[in-house]
Design an enzyme around this catalytic site. Structure first.
Site, mmCIF file in Angstrom:
data_model
loop_
_atom_site.group_PDB
_atom_site.id
_atom_site.type_symbol
_atom_site.label_atom_id
_atom_site.label_comp_id
_atom_site.label_asym_id
_atom_site.label_seq_id
_atom_site.Cartn_x
_atom_site.Cartn_y
_atom_site.Cartn_z
ATOM 1 N N ASP A 93 0.823 -1.214 0.000
ATOM 2 C CA ASP A 93 0.000 0.000 0.000
ATOM 3 C C ASP A 93 0.856 1.262 0.000
ATOM 4 O O ASP A 93 0.499 2.270 -0.615
ATOM 5 C CB ASP A 93 -0.904 0.014 1.231
ATOM 6 N N ASP B 288 0.388 4.538 -2.324
ATOM 7 C CA ASP B 288 0.156 5.855 -1.729
ATOM 8 C C ASP B 288 1.204 6.864 -2.201
ATOM 9 O O ASP B 288 0.892 8.028 -2.479
ATOM 10 C CB ASP B 288 0.191 5.757 -0.203
ATOM 11 N N LYS C 183 -7.931 1.610 11.717
ATOM 12 C CA LYS C 183 -8.042 1.438 10.261
ATOM 13 C C LYS C 183 -7.954 -0.066 9.988
ATOM 14 O O LYS C 183 -6.878 -0.648 9.979
ATOM 15 C CB LYS C 183 -6.927 2.185 9.541
ATOM 16 N N ARG D 241 -17.730 -1.503 -1.931
ATOM 17 C CA ARG D 241 -17.414 -0.125 -2.310
ATOM 18 C C ARG D 241 -17.353 0.029 -3.827
ATOM 19 O O ARG D 241 -17.812 1.016 -4.383
ATOM 20 C CB ARG D 241 -16.062 0.291 -1.707
ATOM 21 N N CYS E 35 20.301 -19.122 -17.091
ATOM 22 C CA CYS E 35 19.066 -19.418 -16.360
ATOM 23 C C CYS E 35 19.251 -20.671 -15.506
ATOM 24 O O CYS E 35 19.699 -21.706 -16.017
ATOM 25 C CB CYS E 35 17.924 -19.613 -17.360
#
Length: 817
Positions: free
Chosen positions: A45, A49, A133, A154, A444
């Site tokens: 988050d 933000d 929260k 929402r 690889c």
């Protein structure tokens, strides 16, 4: 929500505001899609933000950059199509989130509120409601005459999803309200958070393990996924909880409370669960004390939170303060720093993703952080490992970033293991780190193909796209797609089974499969999954599906060359670039040998794309896989002589400019062509022959030519140039009516499909693009044309309907009036 493609290079710099804003919008929309629609966030988050605030600041400074799809105009993600849409009477706006969680952050919010209210130092402190929260899924519950009639997510803040049946399975949510003073409101919308307690999450995962089922990642995603289950019975099996924290539409509420705190008290009396971890506090100092108190007990809470929320307590003052853009002025959320812990790096490995991305991963001594035991942490990419200088044996700070993705934050250098330097002073020995710095492997770890990293990209990738088992499923899915080889019926389930049950190790194996292979694969897959088809129960074996699949595979053996190239999954090569390769070089034999400088001579092929194509064909394992396809009977159609228009692009001056010699510009390349008229002469050029070039250019060129690899590349380019010139016709083919023109298709045409219209335009020489720009010559618009039509009108690009396009195609070449 619009889908965006991953940028081909790093983000634009901040001194290019228009490009930076476009990049920020694309990244934020992608992250929002992952978070709200897929329930699979790829970034914490705090990163979302940070980018959001940067875009918000950029749009404030440059209002002209704000577009209708800007995330700053949105509240959340898109609505899933499986549920009925619910339009919120009062939008479910999000609360501004601050990452400054120090005392200064709380005081700054208090100062902002006081300023908006016109208060000075002589006025009493503002009273706030401080609460948690929660880390779950926001829900709107609608009650009419005391009974639950609807529950909605929402969604995007304006329109959510009807999840009433699933919400009814949560026992904490009352189906009917308990009257308060003999009264319930006529309409009451209660907003809150559906979440999962930590102990319930652990019990759920224990049950999953007992059943042999896949365990869940974290409580937040599990709760969100349960609410959005199409089958309410499955939702009922998930132990969900709920906390109320606010209101939506309200009508007929006698004696409605005057403060947020008292409103929560009444909601509790109505029968809603309300968290006890809340308080009414005075001023900024009260907020700071609440923040610190919750931080101290965060780990002991029975559920996850990611911060606290401050709200002006008086509902009258809330109304006076109002909203700014998408957020209330009277509330703010303050996040806590992601939870961190110390542990030791046992080893550093690399993982190969399904698209070949190479990601370094730290293997850790197990540590409990963020509510889970962490044993691995991402190191993101080679640059990040070097920047942080993470080594084996290091003590590191691990953060469960965004409460989802564990990552190594930093190294505790004073705990790094050291060894004495051999031969140093016995009484005052010098010391050096015991373990060397991390180095990305050259090959690889899965397939042994070369690892390549494009200039400007942070991510390194395995180049064995057709061969690497880590990429096998993705390579086959792409190869079989409708716009590639178009293998009818070869869907994801069959591809998964073919790979997982070892029937297909490379793409060419598809063309070796037999009817018996498919039937055996189906039987083994059914046994593995515990499925008994009805036909088997009846003593029969269904074969038609396998016969159809074999027919589809056989029918795909003769694709147009351009589609075959697109099907190979070469990085950065889409339909348009594949068509350019086929149109200009003419044959697979030429294309698979073309070095990057030659590819750069083709229209619309830049350095990044040219290097990606050359790297793909330079990998021996890809060449082997390609040979295996041809040996299996795949025969690309429509090969032809090289395009005669390529002749001018093969002039030495043109090719010199594409060699990648530092400081050798196009102008200097023309000067060089005078001194060295052929590529062979350039390979053996003497310094005195370069007297016409500036000294720094001469030095750079001679240094480049000193490399054996560069001289070999020059010889290869010279040989292929000779073959192309010998194979191409003396004159260019007659131009199409739209040769060199760029056309964009948008909307639904009345008679032609998009593919049919595109084929007609390309046959006339046009390049069909997916976006409108100043370089666009025509936009062909059908019904519901949308934003591309608006963009065309804004840029004064000529717009045609289907009839106009067909009329244009009938005109002679050169006449587009």
């Amino acid at each position: 929500m619009s889908k965006t493609e991953e940028p081909a290079s790093g983000p634009p710099s901040k001194d290019r505001p228009e490009a930076r804003a476009a990049w920020l919008r694309a990244e934020l929309n992608r992250y929002a899609h992952e978070y709200y629609v897929l329930d699979q966030p790829s970034v914490p988050d705090v990163e979302y933000d940070r980018l959001y605030r940067e875009l918000e600041a950029l749009e404030t400074e440059h209002p002209e950059l704000k577009t209708p799809d800007s995330p700053t105009l949105r509240v959340g993600g898109a609505v899933l199509p499986e549920f009925a849409a619910v339009r919120h009477v009062i939008p479910m706006l999000s609360i501004r989130t601050e990452t400054d969680t120090t005392a200064n952050g709380a005081r700054a919010f208090d100062a902002s509120v006081r300023r908006e209210l016109g208060l000075d130092d002589t006025d009493p402190p503002v009273e706030y409601a401080a609460e948690l929260k929660f880390d779950g899924l926001a829900i709107n519950l609608r009650y009419e005459r005391g009974y639950l009639v609807q529950a909605a997510t929402r969604g995007d803040g304006t329109t959510g999803e009807d999840v009433t049946q699933n919400i009814r399975t949560i026992r904490q949510i009352p189906l009917g309200l308990s009257p308060v003073d003999g009264h319930v409101p006529d309409v009451l919308e209660v907003r809150g958070e559906v979440y999962m307690r930590r102990d319930d999450f652990e019990k759920l995962n224990a049950r999953q393990r007992e059943r042999g089922d896949k365990t869940f990642v974290n409580p937040r995603n599990t709760a969100a996924g349960a609410v959005r289950q199409l089958d309410p019975k499955m939702a009922a099996e998930r132990p969900l909880s709920f906390f109320a924290y606010g209101l939506g539409e309200v009508a007929g509420w006698k004696g409605m409370p005057g403060t947020h705190s008292s409103m929560l008290d009444v909601l509790q009396a109505f029968g809603f669960p309300v968290s006890n971890e809340r308080a009414a506090v005075a001023g900024g100092e009260g907020l700071v004390r609440f923040h610190e108190a919750i931080r101290a007990k965060r780990d002991s809470l029975p559920f996850d939170i990611d911060g606290v929320v401050y709200k002006v307590n008086s509902l009258a003052l809330q109304r006076e303060l109002g909203f700014r853009s998408r957020e209330p002025r009277w509330a703010v959320a303050h996040k806590y720093p992601a939870q961190e812990a110390l542990t030791t790096v046992e080893s550093i490995d690399v993982q190969v993703g399904r698209t070949g991305a190479i990601t370094p991963v730290a293997r850790l001594v197990p540590v409990f952080v963020g509510g889970v035991t962490v044993t691995n942490a991402t190191l993101h990419n080679e640059d990040e490992v070097r920047r942080k200088d993470v080594r084996v044996g290091d003590t590191v700070i691990v953060r469960r970033a965004g409460d989802v993705i564990p990552e190594v934050v930093s190294v505790v250098l004073d705990r790094r293991p050291l060894d004495d330097v051999p031969g140093s002073d016995l009484f005052n020995p010098q010391q050096q780190p015991k373990y060397p710095p991390f180095e990305l492997p050259k090959t690889c770890p899965v397939c042994g193909s070369h690892v390549v990293r494009e200039e400007g990209e942070a991510v390194a990738r395995c180049s064995g796209g057709l061969f690497c088992s880590a990429q096998r499923k993705e390579a086959i899915r792409h190869f079989a797609g409708r716009r590639m080889m178009d293998i009818e019926g070869l869907g994801e389930r069959y591809i998964d089974n073919l790979v997982e049950l070892d029937y297909v190790h490379g793409i060419a194996d598809l063309y070796k499969l037999t009817l018996e292979d498919f039937l055996e694969m189906k039987r083994r897959a059914d046994e593995r999954d515990g499925v008994t088809p009805e036909t088997v129960s009846a003593g029969k074996i269904a074969t038609k599906w396998a016969e159809n699949l074999l027919e589809g595979i056989q029918a795909s053996k003769t694709p147009p060359l351009a589609r075959f190239l697109f099907a190979l999954g070469i990085r950065h090569v889409g339909e348009s670039t594949a068509k350019t390769l086929a149109d200009w070089l003419g044959s697979l034999a030429m294309i698979r040998r073309a070095p990057a400088p030659l590819l750069l001579a083709l229209p619309d092929v830049g350095a990044t794309v040219a290097e990606a194509i050359a790297d793909f064909f330079a990998e021996p394992k890809n060449q082997q896989a390609l040979d295996a396809l041809l040996e299996a009977g795949v025969a690309p159609q429509g090969e032809h002589a090289p395009n005669a228009k390529l002749r001018e692009k093969l002039e030495p001056a043109e090719l010199y400019a594409t060699l990648g010699v530092p400081k050798l510009t196009a102008t200097r390349a023309k000067q060089l062509a005078v001194a060295a008229p052929t590529l062979a002469q350039l390979a053996s050029v003497e310094p005195d022959q370069l007297a016409g070039l500036p000294a720094d250019v001469t030095a750079s060129l001679l240094e480049w030519l000193a490399s054996h690899d560069h001289r070999a590349q020059l010889a290869k380019l010279d040989a292929l140039r000779g073959e192309l010139l010998a194979a191409m016709p003396a004159e260019a083919a007659e131009e199409g009516v739209l040769d060199g023109k760029t056309v964009v298709l948008t909307g639904t045409l009345p008679n032609l499909t998009r593919d049919e219209a595109k084929a007609m335009l390309e046959a006339a020489g046009a390049k069909v693009s997916g976006s409108v720009s100043k370089k666009t010559d025509y936009v062909v618009a059908g019904e519901d044309a949308g934003s591309k039509l608006a963009k065309a009108e804004e840029l004064n690009v000529k717009v045609l309907d289907e009839a106009g396009m067909l009329a244009l195609l009938k005109k002679p070449a050169g006449d587009q009036a």
